[in-house]
Design a protein around this motif. Structure first.
Motif, PDB file in Angstrom:
ATOM      1  N   GLN A   1      28.595   2.853  11.015  1.00  0.00           N
ATOM      2  CA  GLN A   1      29.904   2.379  11.466  1.00  0.00           C
ATOM      3  C   GLN A   1      30.116   0.917  11.085  1.00  0.00           C
ATOM      4  OE1 GLN A   1      31.145   3.541  15.323  1.00  0.00           O
ATOM      5  NE2 GLN A   1      31.137   5.628  14.527  1.00  0.00           N
ATOM      6  N   ASN A   2      29.054   0.289  10.630  1.00  0.00           N
ATOM      7  CA  ASN A   2      29.139  -1.123  10.271  1.00  0.00           C
ATOM      8  C   ASN A   2      28.108  -1.393   9.181  1.00  0.00           C
ATOM      9  OD1 ASN A   2      28.581  -4.142  10.479  1.00  0.00           O
ATOM     10  ND2 ASN A   2      30.258  -3.925  11.953  1.00  0.00           N
ATOM     11  N   THR A   3      28.415  -2.305   8.319  1.00  0.00           N
ATOM     12  CA  THR A   3      27.468  -2.600   7.234  1.00  0.00           C
ATOM     13  C   THR A   3      26.145  -3.125   7.773  1.00  0.00           C
ATOM     14  OG1 THR A   3      28.423  -4.783   6.976  1.00  0.00           O
ATOM     15  CG2 THR A   3      29.260  -3.073   5.523  1.00  0.00           C
TER      16      THR A   3
ATOM     17  N   THR B   1      31.615   1.536  -0.764  1.00  0.00           N
ATOM     18  CA  THR B   1      31.928   0.561   0.271  1.00  0.00           C
ATOM     19  C   THR B   1      32.232   1.287   1.574  1.00  0.00           C
ATOM     20  OG1 THR B   1      33.023  -0.690  -1.489  1.00  0.00           O
ATOM     21  CG2 THR B   1      33.448  -1.401   0.780  1.00  0.00           C
ATOM     22  N   LEU B   2      31.794   0.736   2.677  1.00  0.00           N
ATOM     23  CA  LEU B   2      32.211   1.270   3.975  1.00  0.00           C
ATOM     24  C   LEU B   2      33.685   0.883   4.158  1.00  0.00           C
ATOM     25  CD1 LEU B   2      30.738   2.772   6.340  1.00  0.00           C
ATOM     26  CD2 LEU B   2      30.590   0.541   7.473  1.00  0.00           C
ATOM     27  N   VAL B   3      34.564   1.871   4.109  1.00  0.00           N
ATOM     28  CA  VAL B   3      36.001   1.571   4.169  1.00  0.00           C
ATOM     29  C   VAL B   3      36.602   1.897   5.534  1.00  0.00           C
ATOM     30  CG1 VAL B   3      36.393   1.782   1.680  1.00  0.00           C
ATOM     31  CG2 VAL B   3      36.653   3.798   3.148  1.00  0.00           C
ATOM     32  N   SER B   4      35.841   2.642   6.342  1.00  0.00           N
ATOM     33  CA  SER B   4      36.215   2.860   7.736  1.00  0.00           C
ATOM     34  C   SER B   4      34.928   3.321   8.431  1.00  0.00           C
ATOM     35  CB  SER B   4      37.326   3.908   7.860  1.00  0.00           C
ATOM     36  OG  SER B   4      37.750   4.030   9.216  1.00  0.00           O
ATOM     37  N   GLU B   5      34.982   3.462   9.748  1.00  0.00           N
ATOM     38  CA  GLU B   5      33.796   3.926  10.455  1.00  0.00           C
ATOM     39  C   GLU B   5      33.388   5.300   9.910  1.00  0.00           C
ATOM     40  OE1 GLU B   5      36.381   2.499  11.888  1.00  0.00           O
ATOM     41  OE2 GLU B   5      35.562   0.797  13.023  1.00  0.00           O
TER      42      GLU B   5
END
Lengths: 727, 727
Positions: free
Chosen positions: B490-492, B504-508
């Protein structure tokens, strides 16, 4: 403005001017700058010791019922340019300043000395302005002096002499001096006669000359070349090839005359004039009906002095005599919180480099640096209503100081308009039986701030375009005239196999010489705050292990935070791609991604000149396409503050070699747009615009698509229009 | 169209569909294509054995008072696509063709078999049309058959079986078959239940799969992946990660189920829906007033069938199920003689390549070739009025054949509009005391032809823009949704240092996976005639001799006429620049310069995958940015005619290796626009459009600037508008 200054010409200059006028039929011109010899006329160059724009011109240039009253205007933002009153005050202070009491030196620059960034950032509307100061460059007895005047107490608070090489920007006085010398020269007159040019058809242009080694070092030299304006306003197409005069600007003397062009005819005037009123053949095409961008409810932006507010953007916009246009304090509203967030503290075209690719006698020195030698603002003339900018544009005037220190108004120098070009901001369509069709599309509407500089023959159109999705597009368009070379040839079949043509035959006896254009932008990015880092996100090919995957390879994005300047000297490579981010390492998104903007390259061309070639040394800022430096108040002009005949000791390339730390610091991004130009016949006699752009684009700056909630166009919002001629 | 075909569903398919509908709540979807299971509704994919567009949809999509009557339309140009009547006739001929009498095979393509170039070029309005023929691809018993039908005498004149690898474009029947199999599979149902997805929230998409070696060779396999559509129309953001079904399309059987995603939650629906009507928060920005491109005297172009005439341009424009849009016979009027001159015989987006950069089980096969696998025309839905195209646009319908051989109308698939974006076609300003000021500027008005394909999640906007100065700009815009990957993070800060994140983490719980887009254009340039040459004009650094010049270096343009194909395999290099011209060596300007056009690269990105990686072999056309081949009727699709699961034996890369002569021949230029896409949060849940373009630009084609005589905008031409809401 008419009330401020009576028309007054210094006597010695007046006679000098008269002499030229009589000899050259009230006409003279200069490449990369133009020059009025008749001070009663409007001219962007008639800004010397004697005039400001007259009332009649203000009305001509600005059709609005109530022209802005510059004479009473006061600054209302720390970055606002000096007003008419402030320039007058600065001049009074200089006149009373002991070293200048006897004689006011020639003023090469008189602009706002911007307050420190920290003060500007802290300032809020309603606060007192930080002290208003002027930064002045004067040239006297062969030396450049830099002064800072505090306009409040009314005194010079700093006075430094420049001992480095390089001279300040050229001013009208320089142009007129450069033209006086040849006109008094008998040899020159004989040559002109021998080339068959009547004296009253002569158009001579003083060309800035770069430094080319010890022969032409340590003095302000200028090259004068001449054209025939007989039968056309487009004298640029009629060179008297091979005739080059070298003039010492300060001694007012002819250094040398080079005349190698005998046998090269002056190209004909036929079909060179581009003015609409002289066209006498119809255009071979179906006429296009009128088309216009219409906003019946008016534009959506506001301009409060120099502060522009539109959609989710807010920025400060001002004219500058050297840079042309400066964008400051560009801030965008967060789509989630509604708060304004900093994107860029300051952005402008810092320097240009225009090397022509001909090493021969009359051409080798044509390696212009248009901002520092001529000034992108000085050469920006009033925009042409309805043609340079659309119907719905708002215009902004410039107030500059003349070389006599008086204020001068350039009306309509910048335009601002909203653009709807029929493009799509985002879209998707899909068929979903359970919820009927999905068909969503949003029109793209943007805000453009534009100026157009006519630096002699060439026109540079510079656009700053702001998009609601947070993107800033910086676009440079090139139009105007080629710098051409006379040739005996009328057809390529006359060119010998081994002949070194330095360009394309674009008309009979006319070669369009190959050249490059580089426009280097200073971009002081402050993403959310001043301390930022530069990150290269390299796309690297990874090989899979045997048996790991049916795929052999894939690309992986690898982040590398750049520590020092040398690692931020970027030569773009198609086969070694990377995204280049400016991020705020201290500000993360809710997902932990650092808030950032990336520079999206476009319009790339690399300078291929020898790095030790004098013009390349002077324009070392084009050695890379991208650089990042730590913010330094004195490092704003990529070719140095004193560009004219510099040796390149004060360029971005030199600063960057210090390899300072740039991690988590206030940093400046530099981007160079480049164009290689091999002329073609379509460029004759005036060039269709060629443009290129690059983008600054949010990357994990917003939590999500900031225009997700934008509304679609609706039929009920369409204006109801009729043709004007049907009224 | 409503009169032509009664709604009819084949019984076995009908029950199959019902089954899926009941299980999945009348809903299913596919990546890179969409699928209607309810044949009473409009759908671009509901084009299988059972329906054509109903009357009500025609009216919905086309607000003009009298919709074009496709049922009676007849062709009036040799290149006009097959009409409704012609498609019906072709179907009748196939039904009577002995091999197909028992059962009409599935029709994968039924389009015009274009007459030979020579016949088309010779044809003039008023002449009889060359024989009308249909080219048909059917798939039967594991084999692709290619047939040519002569519609005049009404018979099959050619019938060839494809023995090479590769299958034809997928049709709706394939999608529905691919979805039937899993729904009957108990293991699949258990997995879905274990992942907590209700069956009626399931959205499964059949994904074309590239060839990946012997394991998956020689049969039509498809990968099925599923999403949850609970709470959103944007199911693409809610993947059931790690679940991949491999289905044999022809045997209708499950080949394998891969389920590796346990522990990866399905991302939440919150904030994923992009429809305007469900947005419930205001946009945090100053509202923008309506803005519109207005032409109160109407548009200046005419569309006669498929022939478009505007300003100095004339071209044939038609929809194509595979290419999307085809531009043919593009001709521009000579500015001197007024005669129409050929520029390009045919241009279209020939193939796309979209490799995702994740080699893992559920992702390695995502290396789409959107034109040959899905069809850019099939996936182009009706354009959204006022949003996809401006107010002043004209719309063109497409008539395609369904997989049952029946005609089908896609309304408003293409729009054509004139654009004035506030830009400048050319300008110059100058002060000339003897002749007053020169201030000349011309507005740039262009003509745009646009389509937008929604290939599943992604939207491709393809623009052909024609300028009066002879330039053609080809622009591709990308919007729509990311193809995303579920993740536990949920977070980098939850990502381990050595974890191989492929995006890339673009949302949770959502990763936007890194990918590329390549769009390769076929450009059959015929400059003034079909025999052309390809010329590299290299800009080469020359060093001066000692003492020759104060300059050390300059650039010289060196022309190299390319003899054979291999020398025309161009990888662009910033530090080895060249202009790339297609010239007619038999047609010179009055100055002796060959008539030509140059390709001006833009939007360049190079594929970095291993050249022997299966997806790169199949999309070998991306090995270079530019290629030139001799014209060959069978070489139009850069990835081969049969792309689906091909091994890449019939690609541009293979053809070009034959190294045929291309000098003074009928040649085809190929250009690839490329994009590397590292997703960012701004791309979520729907992406702001990113676009790139390249130009075809006249170079010594005209004798001089062809718009020198263009008129400026004048106040009297402005429309008089009022806001609609003020009426």
């Amino acid at each position: 403005m008419e009330a401020i200054s009576p028309l007054r010409c210094f006597t010695h200059l007046f006679f000098g001017l008269l002499l030229i006028i009589s000899l050259s039929s009230r006409y003279s011109a200069l490449n990369h700058a133009e020059f009025s010899l008749n001070c009663t006329n409007y001219s962007p160059w008639c800004t010397s010791k004697n005039r400001i724009q007259s009332k009649s011109n203000l009305i001509l240039d600005n059709p609005k019922p109530e022209p802005f009253d510059h004479s009473t205007n006061t600054p209302n933002h720390p970055l606002d340019p000096l007003t008419v009153q402030e320039i007058n005050k600065a001049r009074s202070i200089l006149l009373a300043y002991p070293p200048f009491v006897a004689s006011l030196p020639v003023i090469h620059s008189l602009t706002l000395d911007e307050p420190d960034k920290s003060r500007v950032v802290k300032w809020a509307k309603g606060n007192h302005l930080p002290p208003r100061k002027a930064f002045v460059i004067v040239f006297i007895h062969g030396q450049s002096h830099m002064l800072v005047i505090d306009l409040g107490p009314g005194r010079v608070i700093s006075h430094v002499v420049n001992y480095k090489l390089g001279y300040p920007i050229l001013v009208t006085d320089d142009w007129s001096n450069a033209l006086e010398v040849p006109l008094a020269n008998e040899e020159f007159k004989k040559i002109i006669a021998s080339r068959g040019v009547e004296f009253f058809d002569l158009a001579c242009v003083p060309l800035a000359t770069g430094w080319y080694g010890p022969n032409e070092e340590g003095r302000r030299l200028i090259k004068v070349q001449c054209f025939s304006k007989q039968g056309t306003v487009n004298y640029f197409m009629r060179p008297i090839e091979g005739l080059t005069l070298t003039v010492d600007l300060d001694k007012n003397e002819m250094v040398s005359i080079s005349n190698t062009g005998n046998g090269i005819p002056i190209p004909k005037a036929t079909n060179t004039d581009y003015r609409f009123k002289v066209q006498n053949k119809p255009l071979n095409m179906i006429p296009v009906n009128p088309i216009s961008m219409e906003q019946p409810k008016g534009p959506s932006f506001t301009v409060d002095g120099h502060l522009v507010k539109w959609a989710n953007w807010e920025f400060h916009l001002k004219p500058d005599p050297r840079a042309g246009v400066i964008i400051s304090r560009a801030m965008v509203r967060d789509s989630e919180t509604g708060k304004l967030r900093s994107v860029m503290y300051k952005g402008f075209s810092s320097e240009l480099f225009v090397p022509y690719m001909d090493p021969t006698d009359g051409w080798y020195f044509k390696t212009y640096m248009d901002a520092g030698e001529y000034g992108m603002g000085w050469t920006a003339m009033p925009l042409i209503l309805l043609n340079d900018c659309p119907h719905n544009a708002h215009y902004m005037d410039a107030v500059f100081a003349t070389s006599d220190g008086k204020p001068y108004v350039r009306s309509n120098m910048i335009c601002i308009f909203e653009r709807y070009a029929g493009d799509i901001a985002w879209r998707h369509s899909e068929f979903l039986p359970s919820s009927s069709e999905v068909r969503e599309s949003r029109p793209k509407v943007t805000l453009v701030a534009r100026m157009a500089a006519s630096v002699g023959n060439y026109d540079y159109i510079i656009d700053w375009e702001f998009q609601m999705d947070g993107l800033i597009r910086i676009k440079v368009g090139l139009s105007g005239m080629l710098m051409v070379k006379g040739t005996p040839h009328q057809n390529t079949n006359q060119v010998a196999e081994d002949e070194n043509m330095t360009g394309t035959l674009v008309s009979e006896n006319v070669i369009g010489v190959v050249h490059d254009h580089y426009v280097t932008f200073y971009l002081d990015m402050d993403i959310d705050d001043s301390d930022n880092s530069f990150v290269k996100v390299n796309l690297v090919k990874e090989e899979t292990s045997p048996g790991e995957s049916p795929r052999k390879s894939y690309l992986k994005a690898k982040r590398n935070v750049v520590k020092t300047e040398k690692d931020a000297q970027i030569k773009l490579k198609l086969y070694d791609p990377s995204e280049l981010h400016v991020v705020n390492p201290n500000k993360q998104s809710r997902l932990g991604n650092p808030s950032g903007y990336k520079v999206v390259p476009g319009g790339t061309a690399a300078s291929l000149l020898d790095p030790n070639d004098p013009p390349q040394l002077r324009s070392g800022f084009t050695n890379n396409q991208i650089w990042v430096t730590p913010y330094n108040r004195s490092e704003q002009w990529a070719g140095g503050l004193f560009v004219y005949q510099s040796k390149g000791e004060d360029t971005l390339a030199v600063w960057s070699e210090r390899d300072r730390s740039i991690e988590n610091k206030d940093i400046v991004l530099w981007y160079t747009l480049g164009f290689h130009h091999i002329p073609c016949q379509e460029d004759y006699p005036i060039m269709p615009t060629v443009s290129a752009s690059f983008d600054l684009k949010p990357v994990n700056f917003f939590e999500s698509n900031p225009i997700l909630r934008a509304a679609p166009n609706d039929e009920k919002d369409l204006p109801v229009c009729r043709a004007a001629t049907s009224s």
